[in-house]
Design an enzyme around this catalytic site. Structure first.
Site, PDB file in Angstrom:
ATOM      1  N   SER A 298       1.964 -65.669  29.945  1.00 60.24           N
ATOM      2  CA  SER A 298       2.551 -66.444  28.852  1.00 60.24           C
ATOM      3  C   SER A 298       4.014 -66.053  28.620  1.00 60.24           C
ATOM      4  CB  SER A 298       1.698 -66.263  27.595  1.00 60.24           C
ATOM      5  OG  SER A 298       2.008 -67.223  26.617  1.00 60.24           O
TER       6      SER A 298
ATOM      7  N   ASP B  92      -5.097 -75.663  29.437  1.00 58.32           N
ATOM      8  CA  ASP B  92      -4.042 -74.872  28.804  1.00 58.32           C
ATOM      9  C   ASP B  92      -2.864 -75.756  28.403  1.00 58.32           C
ATOM     10  OD1 ASP B  92      -2.739 -72.453  28.007  1.00 58.32           O
ATOM     11  OD2 ASP B  92      -1.494 -72.633  29.793  1.00 58.32           O
TER      12      ASP B  92
ATOM     13  N   HIS C  59      -6.228 -70.368  26.886  1.00 60.77           N
ATOM     14  CA  HIS C  59      -4.964 -69.642  26.962  1.00 60.77           C
ATOM     15  C   HIS C  59      -5.195 -68.213  26.464  1.00 60.77           C
ATOM     16  CE1 HIS C  59      -0.501 -69.550  27.040  1.00 60.77           C
ATOM     17  NE2 HIS C  59      -0.657 -68.634  26.100  1.00 60.77           N
TER      18      HIS C  59
END
Length: 732
Positions: free
Chosen positions: A426, A673, A703
């Site tokens: 991320s 996601d 996620h």
């Protein structure tokens, strides 16, 4: 054309036509169950019977309305794929959501059909279940309508195919102004987690109950008794939980996101990985803010500036994890056992957390497994967090820590660094990409490979089909995503007074002045023993030859908790953060990550908490924080901000000449996601530029799934695939 060929073509046409308008089997099965149940409940005139029948008829209507939209999206979705072997993009994601919704609705209808004559049939319960399915289908049908609009706005990307990102000709407001027509409550109530693996559904439900309950402690709405009652209600009443979560996602400020995401650093969650994946070395190192010189590829020297934006000069904390004690590795001298040679590889890791929360400690849940399975030292960077330290502070710190690691790999990290791999998830992977581009620009050594998981590469409020998944995502709702984006890209304190700068410099000097000693062994000793304890020989570090092991404080699994909490000063920010929830006294400044949280920004929950987390239920008398839903801005109003078009913030915007020099990249993302389209578009762009890139798209995971690897079989398998991809990168 011969007569035989003509006859064969006619036969083929006749064969295809009967199947052209047939719906998929699950659709037909749901339709049949709805008809059967609707006929059964037709004579029932009580409220529950009438509502069940109405919900069943509504499902039939939604299926009829959805079918042409579903077919249209199915036809255009393949145009956006990375390749034939990787059929994934935001359009496909919504088709998957609908398939899973239909499967879930069919399951509920089947339960009703099988149990309707039973004496234990709970009509009111099944009425609510089937109504939730009806609302879910209606919301997804509306989403398909929006996707149809997005597809009509598509423009061509640099590879000649249609782009998943919507260009500047259309404003996100054109779609988001219609978001109110989507019933978001249905995604957080009885159908919560319908899109994920079965093993994850109870985990996600527990997280959502925790979020709703924690919000009662964080926001002082009502009396203490009413807040406790609401906490129980969130476990038993899905509708109440859904209302609370939607309210939080739309109106809670960034401090709530930070506080909630930091919960996974409490004692309970920290103990599990230490048991399941013990390490030989788990060492905190504090990097002093001093001038750093590194040799460029052409033999010249490059000065890496000390991070200074927003919060001034401060030490940078990094965590070294290793399954083995290695020669030249800090922390290896204080424990017994075999001393292994230095590793030829080094992994430098950056954690996720939306740029606003979490640390390397939060991500030990999977980093420990990586360190063991790869048998490579991992250096995880605890960069400063927004909104106290917005862009480019974290970028500066990760670049500085990377350059520092290049200089000290052999003397502190137990690695010859013949190969260096950057890994992150991320926000952390975004930072890794940014500093790699900067390395190329500075002509210094770039990493030999990059592994990135569910990464945003275009950090801007740009619509794509997968970003609309935030409307359905329990762990990354739209409101949270926008507030993280706003916190990281916009600085509320653009001017720092001279007095504050002076204080920061003085504080930094007092904490790190002895790092400037000529002897590197002294620098290491101070980095590892920030408490300055010189009375205990076990905590001292002697100057040793370069081929000797370092005699230092090591955070082994035997005494990890005590050292982390009592002897390592760089972990004080974790204790202080958690202390805010235990302390019912005055609001005092606290440290989160490496950034200071002052009384004005106030991450504290004002001492209001609940006993499940081990915190007191006693509230604080004085000022209170409340979630004022009626008077706050609408989420749409908060979209009124601009984001810098900076390639180090959004690597997707970097020039082709810069991107073409990136090392091999392994990308992992998820079918559902919100950052899926980022990964697909970036992979397409890199492939077009000749960069070696692979893309894995995993089904049924949310996620941030890596943090769930200790409690989910599928998440653990995903983490194992990450290890495999990193091995492939190191072998290339």
């Amino acid at each position: 054309m011969t007569e035989q060929e003509s006859a064969q073509m006619s036969l083929d046409d006749d064969f295809d036509k009967p199947f052209e308008n047939l719906e998929p089997l699950p659709w037909g099965a749901l339709r049949e169950l709805c008809h059967a149940n609707e006929q059964y409940f037709m004579p029932h005139q009580d409220e529950n019977g009438v509502r069940i029948r109405a919900a069943l008829l509504a499902i039939l209507d939604h299926l009829a309305q959805m079918q042409p939209l579903y077919k249209h999206i199915s036809k255009i979705a393949p145009m956006y794929d990375f390749d034939v072997q990787t059929p994934a993009n935001g359009y496909r994601s919504f088709l998957i959501l609908i398939d899973k919704c239909i499967a879930h609705s069919r399951s509920i209808c089947h339960q009703i059909y099988c149990q309707k004559d039973s004496m234990f049939f709970r009509k009111s319960y099944h009425m609510r279940e089937i109504e939730a399915c009806s609302q879910l289908l209606a919301s997804l049908c509306t989403c398909l309508e929006h996707l149809q609009t997005l597809s009509s706005w598509s423009e061509k990307a640099n590879d000649g195919n249609l782009s998943l990102f919507i260009g500047d000709r259309h404003s996100p407001r054109e779609i988001l102004s219609k978001v109110d027509s989507i019933n978001q409550y249905c995604f957080y109530g009885r159908c919560l987690g319908f899109q994920f693996h079965e093993s994850l559904k109870p985990i996600i439900k527990a997280i959502m109950v925790c979020m709703a309950t924690f919000s009662e402690a964080f926001y002082a709405n009502g009396t203490l008794l009413s807040r406790c009652a609401n906490s129980v209600k969130y476990m038993l009443d899905p509708e109440a939980r859904a209302r609370r979560i939607v309210d939080i996602s739309q109106h809670a400020d960034i401090s709530f996101c930070q506080a909630f995401w930091f919960l996974n650093e409490n004692d309970i969650t920290r103990r599990l990985p230490t048991i399941t994946a013990p390490l030989a070395i788990n060492q905190i190192i504090s990097i002093p803010p001093e001038g750093l010189t590194i040799t460029a590829l052409d033999g010249t020297t490059v000065q890496i500036p000390v991070p200074n934006s927003h919060i001034g000069k401060k030490p940078i904390h990094v965590r070294l994890l290793s399954a083995k004690r290695r020669l030249g590795m800090v922390g290896s001298g204080g424990v017994g056992g075999e001393l292994h040679k230095a590793s030829d590889e080094l992994i430098i890791h950056c954690h996720g957390g939306g740029f606003v929360a979490q640390t390397s400690l939060s991500h030990e849940t999977y980093l420990r497994g990586w360190a063991i399975n790869l048998d490579i030292p991992i250096l995880s960077i605890d960069y400063s967090l927004a909104p106290e330290a917005p862009f480019p502070r974290a970028f500066e710190e990760v670049l500085y820590a990377y350059a520092w690691a290049l200089n000290h790999a052999n003397t502190l990290l137990g690695s010859t660094a013949q190969k260096i791999l950057l890994a992150g998830d991320s926000a952390g992977a975004n930072l890794n990409l940014g500093i790699t581009l900067k390395c190329i620009q500075l002509n210094i050594r770039k990493p030999d490979g990059i592994f990135m998981a569910y990464t945003p590469v275009l950090v801007d409020f740009v619509l794509s089909p997968s970003r609309l998944l935030c409307l359905t995502d329990p762990l990354l709702p739209m409101g949270f995503l926008i507030r993280c984006l706003k916190a990281y890209t916009i600085s509320d304190n653009k001017k720092v007074t001279r007095e504050k700068e002076h204080d920061v410099v003085e504080n930094t000097k007092s904490d790190t002045e002895s790092f400037a000693e000529v002897s590197e062994s002294d620098l290491i000793a101070l980095a590892l023993s920030p408490n300055g304890d010189e009375t205990n020989d076990a905590h001292k570090l002697a100057s040793l030859p370069s081929d000797s092991t370092l005699n230092s404080v090591s955070l082994t699994e035997v005494d990890a908790t005590e050292h982390l909490r009592e002897e390592v000063k760089s972990q004080e920010y974790i204790k202080k953060f958690l202390g805010m929830y235990r302390n019912s006294g005055a609001n005092t400044p606290a440290y989160v990550g490496n950034g200071t949280v002052n009384a004005e920004n106030n991450i504290s929950t004002n001492g209001r908490s609940w006993s499940f987390f081990g915190w007191s239920l006693s509230g604080r008398h004085g000022e209170s924080r409340e979630l004022d839903i009626e008077n706050l801005k609408s989420p749409l109003e908060e979209f009124e901000f601009s984001v810098p078009k900076d390639p180090f913030l959004s690597p997707y915007l970097a020039s082709d000449s810069l991107l073409a020099q990136l090392p091999p990249i392994a990308m992992m993302t998820l079918e559902l996601d919100p950052c899926l389209d980022d990964s697909v578009m970036f992979a397409r762009k890199l492939r077009f530029l000749g960069v070696l890139v692979t893309l894995d798209v995993l089904p049924g995971l949310p996620h941030g799934f890596l943090n769930l690897s200790p409690v989910s079989k599928e998440a653990s398998e995903g983490s194992d695939l990450c290890v495999k991809r990193m091995r492939d990168l190191l072998a290339s």
